[in-house]
Motif scaffolding. Sequence first.
Motif, PDB file in Angstrom:
ATOM      1  N   TYR A 124      19.854 -24.401  34.209  1.00 21.79           N
ATOM      2  CA  TYR A 124      20.017 -24.468  32.586  1.00 21.79           C
ATOM      3  C   TYR A 124      20.417 -25.722  31.754  1.00 21.79           C
ATOM      4  CZ  TYR A 124      21.433 -21.934  28.397  1.00 21.79           C
ATOM      5  OH  TYR A 124      21.666 -21.180  26.858  1.00 21.79           O
ATOM      6  N   GLY A 125      21.053 -26.457  32.833  1.00 19.13           N
ATOM      7  CA  GLY A 125      21.588 -27.939  32.493  1.00 19.13           C
ATOM      8  C   GLY A 125      20.181 -28.660  32.756  1.00 19.13           C
ATOM      9  N   SER A 126      19.348 -28.598  33.300  1.00 16.27           N
ATOM     10  CA  SER A 126      18.160 -29.447  33.475  1.00 16.27           C
ATOM     11  C   SER A 126      17.008 -28.855  32.526  1.00 16.27           C
ATOM     12  CB  SER A 126      17.504 -29.403  34.749  1.00 16.27           C
ATOM     13  OG  SER A 126      17.249 -28.206  35.288  1.00 16.27           O
ATOM     14  N   ARG A 127      17.271 -27.736  31.839  1.00 13.65           N
ATOM     15  CA  ARG A 127      16.318 -27.204  30.608  1.00 13.65           C
ATOM     16  C   ARG A 127      15.036 -26.882  31.372  1.00 13.65           C
ATOM     17  NH1 ARG A 127      20.307 -25.848  28.670  1.00 13.65           N
ATOM     18  NH2 ARG A 127      21.214 -26.765  26.509  1.00 13.65           N
ATOM     19  N   SER A 128      15.146 -25.965  32.313  1.00 14.75           N
ATOM     20  CA  SER A 128      14.085 -25.384  32.959  1.00 14.75           C
ATOM     21  C   SER A 128      13.895 -23.975  32.830  1.00 14.75           C
ATOM     22  CB  SER A 128      14.186 -25.790  34.693  1.00 14.75           C
ATOM     23  OG  SER A 128      14.297 -27.183  34.946  1.00 14.75           O
TER      24      SER A 128
END
Length: 458
Positions: A84-88
């Motif tokens: 989620y933090g790496s937007r995947s």
Amino acid sequence: MKRSYEIDMCNGPLFSRLLLFALPLMLSGILQLLFNAADIVVVGQFAGSNAMAAVGSTSSLINLLVNLFIGISVGANVLVARYYGSRSPEDVEQTVHTALITGFIGGFVLIAIGIPAARPMLELMGTPADVLDQAVLYMRIYFIGMPATMLYNFGAAVLRASGDTRRPLYFLFVAGVVNVIFNLFFVIVLHMDVEGVAIATVISQFISAGLIILCLVRMEGMCHLDFSRLRFHITKFKQILRIGVPAGLQGILFSISNVLIQSSINSFGSTVVAGNTAASNIEGFVYTSMNAIYQTSLSFTSQNMGAKNYHRVDKVLIQCELLVAAIGLVLGNGAYLLGNQLLGIYSGDAQVIAYGLQRLSICCASYFLCGVMDVLAGSIRGLGYSIVPMLITFTGICLFRVVWVFTAFQWHPSLFTIYISYPISWLVTIVANLTCYLVARRHVFHPKEEGMPAATSV
């Protein structure tokens, strides 16, 4: 655009967001504890101290059996938060669907283990004969609700990873009210004793699970649950296990030491067991408040690692440690000072209250040490290391307490000797976890390759 129920963990002021994330978690944990507390209060007041001891004597054994899967849900939380933090989005979607399937199957595995194992394991723990049959009945009914319990825990882990801690609170509130109403109905109106409170708990578990699944189906974004795309992704499952199994084994090791201590306490008789049960439940409210900070450190560290905001990770740890120490000191010592009144809620027996107060004076007053220990472990796990904190817990908690029971307790068999092992083991583990964190951060703040750090498997 960030939805109102999600908290941005990677940008903006940190302390206020830690509080906004942690407060619903605290309330959620307290509501979940009220499931068991309502069971114990109702049977203690309306069915007697033996029924209360029967319910209380199962808690450490139940935790022992379910902690592996609770730990695996931690693996799901870390993995979803990292992606989620790496937007995947594709990785998040695959992890969410795999996690929910894992939780559902895990619930049936627990039924297959818990129901037949209830009597032999309670006997092995030395459960007093006058409460054994009731304890077995309570535990067997309780485990029927395990698929729902696991679905709720895995679903809540997904929502926490996205920054949403409020909706799990709402769902638990609804389920908690239902649990209390059915407790009173089954015990007071139908005169059902321990089986009544067990059935009420199972009903509430299915309600909370249903609400959280409905939430995931209706929500938009990366964490949306789509039954038409429900697949088991083996790669994501292995990554979840890589983080979650060591976390679960840590919980099991922790529970093994508690089962051993519970067995030693059982040797003092059912009145002492009842007092210990009441005190343990009061401590549970302190612990769950501190555990909210552990979960906060885990989620914030994981998302910031995914976003490569390494400068923010140390700040998360320091501020979480200050929060958890303050919470532990205020609530722990407050619970001890108000011990007579609080224990009186569980039982009117003066002896039960006296034995409960003895535990509170040692364990609850020093409980902030347990919170400091857990937050350090959460930050280490958020960095991607999971096996190391498990090994530290095995040595500092489980192994230390086993040795303590077979040495110090044998030399001086008293409740004080048993209870003092708690703060000593917390101190030992804090020192080891702090050392581990300082070493781990040097490796993961400068990863050699893109994607999930290699440390995830350590």
